[in-house]
Motif scaffolding. Sequence first.
Motif, short mmCIF file in Angstrom:
data_model
loop_
_atom_site.label_atom_id
_atom_site.label_comp_id
_atom_site.label_asym_id
_atom_site.label_seq_id
_atom_site.Cartn_x
_atom_site.Cartn_y
_atom_site.Cartn_z
N ALA A 219 -12.50 -12.57 5.17
CA ALA A 219 -11.87 -12.36 3.87
C ALA A 219 -10.96 -11.15 3.81
O ALA A 219 -10.24 -10.97 2.83
CB ALA A 219 -12.96 -12.24 2.80
N TRP A 220 -10.98 -10.31 4.84
CA TRP A 220 -10.15 -9.10 4.85
C TRP A 220 -8.94 -9.27 5.77
O TRP A 220 -8.29 -8.30 6.12
CB TRP A 220 -10.98 -7.89 5.29
CG TRP A 220 -12.12 -7.64 4.34
CD1 TRP A 220 -12.11 -6.82 3.23
CD2 TRP A 220 -13.43 -8.17 4.42
NE1 TRP A 220 -13.31 -6.85 2.61
CE2 TRP A 220 -14.17 -7.67 3.32
CE3 TRP A 220 -14.08 -9.05 5.30
CZ2 TRP A 220 -15.49 -8.00 3.08
CZ3 TRP A 220 -15.39 -9.39 5.06
CH2 TRP A 220 -16.09 -8.87 3.96
N THR B 160 0.84 -1.21 0.00
CA THR B 160 0.00 0.00 0.00
C THR B 160 0.87 1.25 0.00
O THR B 160 0.66 2.19 -0.79
CB THR B 160 -0.92 0.00 1.23
OG1 THR B 160 -1.86 -1.08 1.12
CG2 THR B 160 -1.70 1.31 1.33
N GLU B 161 1.85 1.26 0.88
CA GLU B 161 2.67 2.46 1.03
C GLU B 161 3.52 2.74 -0.20
O GLU B 161 3.63 3.89 -0.65
CB GLU B 161 3.54 2.32 2.28
CG GLU B 161 2.71 2.33 3.56
CD GLU B 161 3.54 2.15 4.83
OE1 GLU B 161 4.77 1.88 4.71
OE2 GLU B 161 2.97 2.27 5.93
N ILE B 162 4.11 1.71 -0.82
CA ILE B 162 4.95 1.96 -1.98
C ILE B 162 4.11 2.31 -3.20
O ILE B 162 4.52 3.12 -4.04
CB ILE B 162 5.90 0.76 -2.27
CG1 ILE B 162 6.89 1.12 -3.39
CG2 ILE B 162 5.12 -0.48 -2.65
CD1 ILE B 162 7.74 2.34 -3.13
N ALA B 163 2.92 1.73 -3.33
CA ALA B 163 2.06 2.09 -4.47
C ALA B 163 1.70 3.57 -4.42
O ALA B 163 1.75 4.28 -5.44
CB ALA B 163 0.80 1.23 -4.48
N HIS C 269 -7.38 1.16 -5.48
CA HIS C 269 -7.25 -0.25 -5.13
C HIS C 269 -6.82 -0.46 -3.69
O HIS C 269 -7.24 -1.43 -3.03
CB HIS C 269 -6.28 -0.97 -6.07
CG HIS C 269 -6.32 -2.46 -5.90
ND1 HIS C 269 -5.43 -3.15 -5.11
CD2 HIS C 269 -7.20 -3.39 -6.37
CE1 HIS C 269 -5.74 -4.43 -5.12
NE2 HIS C 269 -6.81 -4.61 -5.86
N THR C 270 -5.99 0.44 -3.15
CA THR C 270 -5.54 0.27 -1.77
C THR C 270 -6.63 0.52 -0.74
O THR C 270 -6.42 0.30 0.46
CB THR C 270 -4.34 1.19 -1.45
OG1 THR C 270 -4.70 2.55 -1.73
CG2 THR C 270 -3.12 0.81 -2.28
N LEU C 271 -7.80 0.96 -1.19
CA LEU C 271 -8.92 1.18 -0.28
C LEU C 271 -9.76 -0.08 -0.05
O LEU C 271 -10.78 -0.02 0.63
CB LEU C 271 -9.82 2.30 -0.81
CG LEU C 271 -9.19 3.69 -0.87
CD1 LEU C 271 -10.15 4.69 -1.52
CD2 LEU C 271 -8.78 4.16 0.51
N HIS C 272 -9.33 -1.22 -0.59
CA HIS C 272 -10.10 -2.44 -0.39
C HIS C 272 -10.29 -2.75 1.09
O HIS C 272 -11.30 -3.31 1.49
CB HIS C 272 -9.43 -3.62 -1.10
CG HIS C 272 -9.88 -3.79 -2.51
ND1 HIS C 272 -9.46 -2.98 -3.53
CD2 HIS C 272 -10.73 -4.68 -3.08
CE1 HIS C 272 -10.02 -3.36 -4.67
NE2 HIS C 272 -10.80 -4.40 -4.42
#
Length: 419
Positions: free
Chosen positions: A417-418, A355-358, A390-393
């Motif tokens: 599932a999370w 998440t952080e690198i994206a 996408h990182t907000l999933h």
Amino acid sequence: MSVAVLDTPAAQAATPPGVPGLPRPPTPAHIIRDDAEAIAVAQALARDVIAGAAKRDRERILPVAELDAFSQSGLWSINVPKAFGGPEVSYATLSKVVQIVAAADPSLSQISQNHLGVVAAIRTVSDLAQQSLLFGEVLKGVRFGNAFSEFGTKRAVDFATRFTDGGDHVVVSGRKFYSTGALLAHLVPIVAVDDEGRAWYAIADRNAPGLTVIDDWSGFGQRTTASGTVILDKVKVPKTHLVPGYKGYETPTADGAIFQIIQVAVDNGIAEAAIRDAIEFVRTRSRPWVDSGQDRASDDPYTIQAVGRLTLRLHAAEALQDKAGRAVDVAVASPNADTVAAAQLAVAEAKILSTEIALEASSTLFELAGTRSTLADHNLDRHWRNARTHTLHDPVRWKYAILGNHALNGVNPPLHAWS
């Protein structure tokens, strides 16, 4: 094998809302032999689909031909067990495949996300007859979409969609959103609850009467995932296709970690693409800063340092992804409280860094490339839009909480599932 993408009219126009699904493939999909072939096929596919990715994002052209090439390549059956004729590659390899495709087109890669997760769930919870039936379909090239999430419920794990018994079938009614891949699927797994409140996957035919997919996804990122609305009006699903998904979370299994590691790989792919495009832009288009004393922007010492930092952090994220994949493999082979918790914790670590690198790479791109990199012609903002979307999933702050609670108090991550 060739995975060339055809430049067909269907691939150049967005599918209108509410239209019937695509036909099933006329020929069986390729079956990949091993991990090495899976990586090679993914790399070949990525080379074919990358050229049109920016245009598809800009004009919101759904990747119809690209998706057909993707699923027919055999990459959608790589976690089918060997006992049923599948490759059963490691999850370290599966996550690398997802990342390779995501670095070329993250929307295309995300469409495979829930399919691969459902295949894993079938392995965990279905009986042998159901596994044989559904894995046989997957090996032929049949694609699962998804109709999982809902608006209006209190929590993500609460579902208003229900099914009733109809004899040899069940009848499903409800409304879903964030239904990635459903528009272009052949079968649509629907999360629906029974009278006891247990969640099942009711896997409906995409063209079943009463099942309507609306192409109304308006997110600013991941624009060509068609992650819109699914309306279910008394949809009949044969009981052969009713999968007891709830069993994957009654006792420790790797199901949640598998869904999560696929998300990690998509985010790392977005980061990889952002760093790649930043380097290319700095090398070919950017001007050196006036105080740098350099003739080329790529010789600016601060730019060099920043690219080094991004490269290091991506490699660290990839290393955690690989470590998590190996932990998932252990949990799949020997599921128990310890192995599953180890897999969940490893995936949580990987999810934090991916998440952080994206987000960092897709933002720093503009700092390094300069003002001209913001011009619409380049469409480089798609990397940040894709990363942010996408990182907000699921909230990465809860990944830190999982790690801290285990380290401090010995509390294993929750089973869902999370996680």
